[in-house]
Write an enzyme that holds these catalytic residues in place. Structure first.
Site, mmCIF file in Angstrom:
data_model
loop_
_atom_site.group_PDB
_atom_site.id
_atom_site.type_symbol
_atom_site.label_atom_id
_atom_site.label_comp_id
_atom_site.label_asym_id
_atom_site.label_seq_id
_atom_site.Cartn_x
_atom_site.Cartn_y
_atom_site.Cartn_z
ATOM 1 N N TYR A 61 1.157 -1.123 0.086
ATOM 2 C CA TYR A 61 0.065 -0.423 -0.179
ATOM 3 C C TYR A 61 0.930 1.429 -0.078
ATOM 4 C CZ TYR A 61 -3.502 -4.057 2.173
ATOM 5 O OH TYR A 61 -3.814 -4.697 1.737
ATOM 6 N N LEU A 212 -17.178 -5.675 3.376
ATOM 7 C CA LEU A 212 -18.220 -4.774 3.194
ATOM 8 C C LEU A 212 -18.631 -4.634 1.420
ATOM 9 C CD1 LEU A 212 -18.561 -2.375 5.395
ATOM 10 C CD2 LEU A 212 -19.938 -4.417 5.334
ATOM 11 N N GLY A 213 -18.160 -5.788 0.868
ATOM 12 C CA GLY A 213 -17.508 -6.291 -1.017
ATOM 13 C C GLY A 213 -17.008 -5.082 -1.051
ATOM 14 N N ARG A 214 -15.932 -4.631 -0.654
ATOM 15 C CA ARG A 214 -15.077 -3.277 -0.871
ATOM 16 C C ARG A 214 -15.987 -2.156 -1.049
ATOM 17 N NH1 ARG A 214 -10.219 -4.848 -2.447
ATOM 18 N NH2 ARG A 214 -9.507 -6.905 -2.972
#
Length: 333
Positions: A61, A212-214
């Site tokens: 990242y 949260l599913g991205r």
């Protein structure tokens, strides 16, 4: 915040952690929209107040920028946080991401020293192999990671996006405390590919990223055009074209259920993940959402509610894969 044991070696964490990936760019591109360093640090501090002291980052990242941001946030309070970081995507000596993989023992040692410097600490609580290096036997990589535990630079080790077979091989070399993979109402493959069974058998903890599913489950996205031009979710088949709208139809049923229960769709989805004995690490860079997410840990779902959720989105019904074809080759290996 309730706490849970990750693995069988003594690592204890809250049932909900904080995914920090979106707080910085990756290779110059935004992940989930623009990030603000001051706001991100304030979110980390608020998370600690709420009992969420488990921070998840990676050298990928930025690259490296995310670890440096966390160093600023935890300065003076290192002992209050449980820090997890990852290595395995090759970053060269000019701090440039090559997008190749490197799990060679020499690179393992080089990566941890770099991460410790960037994090401003002399140890990492949980050190993950981010992706398996197909050119290096997992036994060699984990052997080098084991040496880091012996030296005190790492307390516990983990793996990310690996198969049950790889987990078994690694665990024979050194006890694995946690395996991380994507898991949510919209991504339930770990239930069918045998990973959850292997983790239970070996006493290894499971950490669910993108619970949260991205961000899809928040309900704030109404069309694929809602993603910024450099938002990497534009590259994910699950959120492209017709797939987006098929999944949106499923989400509307979850939204209706959440409304009837008096909570948000995100809280309902997180409560479901946590109810399965999984540690969820939803990512956010805003105080508003860390507070909303933290409240989900106290929500109790009945067996009927769980069954209803799982009937809305049965295993395999989600439209589109979670990564593009090339990236799918590096998961569950």
């Amino acid at each position: 915040m309730k706490r849970i044991n990750l693995g069988s070696q003594g690592l204890e964490v809250p049932v909900e952690g904080l995914g920090c990936m979106g707080m910085t760019t990756i290779a110059g591109g935004d992940i989930y929209g623009k990030a603000n360093e001051e706001e991100s640090i304030a979110t980390i501090h608020r998370a600690l107040e709420l009992g969420i002291n488990f921070l998840d980052t990676a050298d990928l990242y930025g690259p490296l920028l995310n670890e440096r941001l966390i160093a600023k946030a935890i300065k003076g309070d290192r002992e209050k946080y449980t820090i997890a970081t990852k290595f395995g995507f090759k970053i060269d000596d000019n701090e440039q991401l090559t997008w190749g993989f490197n799990g060679k023992p020499g690179y393992v040692k080089k990566s941890i020293d770099r991460s410790l410097k960037n994090l401003g600490t002399d140890y990492v609580d949980l050190y993950y192999l981010h992706r398996l290096d197909p050119a290096t036997p997992i036994e060699e990589t984990v052997g080098a990671m084991s040496d880091l535990v012996t030296s005190g630079k790492v307390r516990y080790i983990g793996l990310s996006e690996v198969s049950g077979e790889t987990i078994r091989k690694a665990h024979q070399v050194h006890p694995i405390s946690a395996v991380q993979t994507e898991y949510s109402l919209f991504e339930r493959e770990p239930e069918t590919n045998g990973i959850l069974d292997v983790l239970k058998e070996l006493g290894i903890g499971f950490v669910a990223y993108s619970p949260l599913g991205r961000g899809f489950i928040t309900g704030e996205l109404k069309s694929p055009d809602d993603f910024a031009e450099d938002d990497f979710r534009r590259q994910i088949p699950r959120y492209q074209g017709e797939n987006f709208y098929k999944n949106l139809d499923l989400l509307k049923q979850i939204q209706a259920m959440a409304e009837n229960k008096g909570i948000t769709p995100s809280q309902l989805a997180l409560a479901w993940v946590i109810s399965n004995g999984v540690v969820a690490i939803p990512g956010t860079k805003r105080i508003k959402y860390i507070e909303e997410n933290a409240a989900a840990a106290d929500i109790v779902l009945t067996s009927e509610e769980k069954a209803k959720l799982e009937s809305i989105i049965p295993v395999g019904v989600t439209a589109g894969t979670r990564y593009d074809a090339q990236q799918m080759q590096s998961v569950n290996v």
